[in-house]
Design a protein around this motif. Structure first.
Motif, PDB file in Angstrom:
ATOM      1  N   SER A   1      43.638  50.455  37.903  1.00 20.32           N
ATOM      2  CA  SER A   1      42.530  49.597  38.334  1.00 20.32           C
ATOM      3  C   SER A   1      42.798  48.163  37.913  1.00 20.32           C
ATOM      4  CB  SER A   1      41.206  50.067  37.723  1.00 20.32           C
ATOM      5  OG  SER A   1      41.249  49.939  36.308  1.00 20.32           O
ATOM      6  N   ALA A   2      42.181  47.248  38.617  1.00 17.72           N
ATOM      7  CA  ALA A   2      42.188  45.839  38.236  1.00 17.72           C
ATOM      8  C   ALA A   2      41.005  45.177  38.919  1.00 17.72           C
ATOM      9  CB  ALA A   2      43.496  45.145  38.639  1.00 17.72           C
ATOM     10  N   VAL A   3      40.373  44.267  38.211  1.00 25.52           N
ATOM     11  CA  VAL A   3      39.176  43.598  38.711  1.00 25.52           C
ATOM     12  C   VAL A   3      39.288  42.109  38.428  1.00 25.52           C
ATOM     13  CG1 VAL A   3      36.663  43.394  38.512  1.00 25.52           C
ATOM     14  CG2 VAL A   3      37.752  45.641  38.320  1.00 25.52           C
ATOM     15  N   SER A   4      39.073  41.305  39.446  1.00 21.02           N
ATOM     16  CA  SER A   4      39.080  39.855  39.269  1.00 21.02           C
ATOM     17  C   SER A   4      37.829  39.426  38.522  1.00 21.02           C
ATOM     18  CB  SER A   4      39.143  39.156  40.634  1.00 21.02           C
ATOM     19  OG  SER A   4      38.997  37.760  40.469  1.00 21.02           O
ATOM     20  N   GLY A   5      38.025  38.873  37.333  1.00 17.08           N
ATOM     21  CA  GLY A   5      36.886  38.473  36.520  1.00 17.08           C
ATOM     22  C   GLY A   5      36.063  37.370  37.152  1.00 17.08           C
ATOM     23  N   ALA A   6      36.701  36.549  37.982  1.00 15.70           N
ATOM     24  CA  ALA A   6      36.001  35.411  38.567  1.00 15.70           C
ATOM     25  C   ALA A   6      35.036  35.834  39.672  1.00 15.70           C
ATOM     26  CB  ALA A   6      37.014  34.415  39.122  1.00 15.70           C
ATOM     27  N   SER A   7      35.467  36.756  40.536  1.00 14.75           N
ATOM     28  CA  SER A   7      34.662  37.075  41.710  1.00 14.75           C
ATOM     29  C   SER A   7      34.009  38.446  41.695  1.00 14.75           C
ATOM     30  CB  SER A   7      35.531  36.961  42.973  1.00 14.75           C
ATOM     31  OG  SER A   7      36.601  37.901  42.929  1.00 14.75           O
ATOM     32  N   ARG A   8      34.475  39.341  40.842  1.00  8.06           N
ATOM     33  CA  ARG A   8      33.979  40.711  40.879  1.00  8.06           C
ATOM     34  C   ARG A   8      33.581  41.221  39.499  1.00  8.06           C
ATOM     35  NH1 ARG A   8      33.059  39.633  45.197  1.00  8.06           N
ATOM     36  NH2 ARG A   8      34.025  40.312  47.145  1.00  8.06           N
ATOM     37  N   GLN A   9      33.018  40.371  38.697  1.00  7.79           N
ATOM     38  CA  GLN A   9      32.570  40.770  37.365  1.00  7.79           C
ATOM     39  C   GLN A   9      31.575  41.923  37.470  1.00  7.79           C
ATOM     40  OE1 GLN A   9      31.006  37.573  35.047  1.00  7.79           O
ATOM     41  NE2 GLN A   9      31.063  38.708  33.135  1.00  7.79           N
ATOM     42  N   GLY A  10      31.775  42.959  36.650  1.00  5.74           N
ATOM     43  CA  GLY A  10      30.894  44.112  36.670  1.00  5.74           C
ATOM     44  C   GLY A  10      31.324  45.217  37.609  1.00  5.74           C
ATOM     45  N   TRP A  11      32.333  44.942  38.425  1.00  6.46           N
ATOM     46  CA  TRP A  11      32.730  45.926  39.419  1.00  6.46           C
ATOM     47  C   TRP A  11      33.604  47.032  38.852  1.00  6.46           C
ATOM     48  CZ3 TRP A  11      31.750  48.015  43.949  1.00  6.46           C
ATOM     49  CH2 TRP A  11      30.834  47.385  44.779  1.00  6.46           C
TER      50      TRP A  11
END
Length: 310
Positions: A237-247
């Motif tokens: 998994s990986a989540v962009s902290g800038a645009s998808r925080q909480g995802w």
């Protein structure tokens, strides 16, 4: 084998699921890693020590390093000194066959072998924790809009994989790989996952926007009959902290529902022992700690090899 039976059980990736019997797990482990496989035999005062090595063609081609994985070690009742000497013979064998990188995943319970490999020159590069969930009991008060990733998402998800660097994963923590090479490997991994290497890649369903986050999983249906219980695995998994925080939490929750819909009764996943925020997320969703493993690696001439592949 009999001497190692209790410890080898912890090499099963499902050992923490109490509903699973020991025998089928050991049978799968034996078939995958030991039965019919070539091995290096090293004599000790107590008997033969067997090192089962597998040459990894894809890894060798991708990283430009002749790569082997130590799949299993069988040995009689030996002292630490005797086992360490056998491991030194393994290291010499790796040099003789031109191996440039050898690694293994070893459960924390196999402490004698961990110590012997350390004496012989293997180093610790990652400590992993495994969390699991009985999906029949899973429930979350909210649902979130997700969809399967498509080829059109590849560039965005590769960018997320490259930029959301985890310095403690196996590839970033091992100095044999440059940070850039490790980043690119994860980008390649998600690309191949979208193309079918994973059974499913879930992303946020945000119409008109790039996904910015992903979670991959394998159903492992080919193992269900032998195990007698459907068990699936969440992988990367990986989540962009800038645009998808909480995802991240949302994707884990929705993947839990998705895997249950596919027939899985249990789901599990790994993370580094340093990833404290992830522990909190998983535990808040009802996931529990199942076990601990270590990644050890050996690479002769580390600095020279690294200079050739950066």
């Amino acid at each position: 084998m009999a001497n190692r039976r209790n410890t080898l059980f912890y090499y099963s990736p499902f050992n923490f699921i109490r509903e699973l019997k020991t025998a089928p797990q050991l049978e799968l482990l034996t078939q995958a890693r030991i039965s019919g496989k070539p091995y290096l035999g090293v004599e000790t005062p107590a008997g033969e020590c067997c090192f089962y090595l597998e040459a990894l063609a894809w890894d060798t081609a991708y990283f430009g390093l002749r790569t082997h994985k130590l799949q299993a070690v069988l040995y009689p009742k030996v002292s630490l000194a005797e086992l360490a000497q056998a491991c030194r013979t393994l290291v010499q064998h790796l040099a003789d066959i031109g191996s440039q990188y050898c690694f293994l995943e070893i459960p924390a319970e196999d402490i004698l072998l961990i110590q012997a490999l350390g004496i012989a020159g293997f180093k610790l590069v990652e400590t992993r924790l495994t969390y699991y969930q009985n999906l029949t009991e899973y429930s979350h008060p909210e649902r979130f809009a997700v969809r399967r990733a498509t080829e059109a998402d590849t560039d965005d998800l590769q960018h997320v994989a490259r930029t959301m660097r985890n310095s403690f994963d196996r590839f970033h923590a091992d100095p044999i790989f440059s940070p850039e090479k490790a980043d690119e490997f994860l980008a390649t991994y998600v690309q191949q996952s979208i193309r079918g290497f994973a059974d499913v890649v879930l992303v946020p369903d945000c119409p008109g926007e790039a996904p910015g986050a992903f979670l991959t999983a394998n159903y492992q249906r080919e193992l269900w009959p032998a195990l007698g219980l459907p068990v699936a695995k969440m992988v990367l998994s990986a989540v962009s902290g800038a645009s998808r925080q909480g995802w991240y939490k949302k994707l884990i929750s929705e993947m839990s529902y998705h895997l249950r819909e596919q027939g899985a009764v249990y789901a599990f996943m790994n993370t580094q022992a340093t990833n404290r925020a992830v522990f909190h997320t998983w535990e808040s969703l009802g996931y529990r700690l199942g076990g601990t493993t270590h990644i050890l690696s050996y690479s002769p001439g580390l600095e020279q090899i690294r200079s050739q592949c950066t």
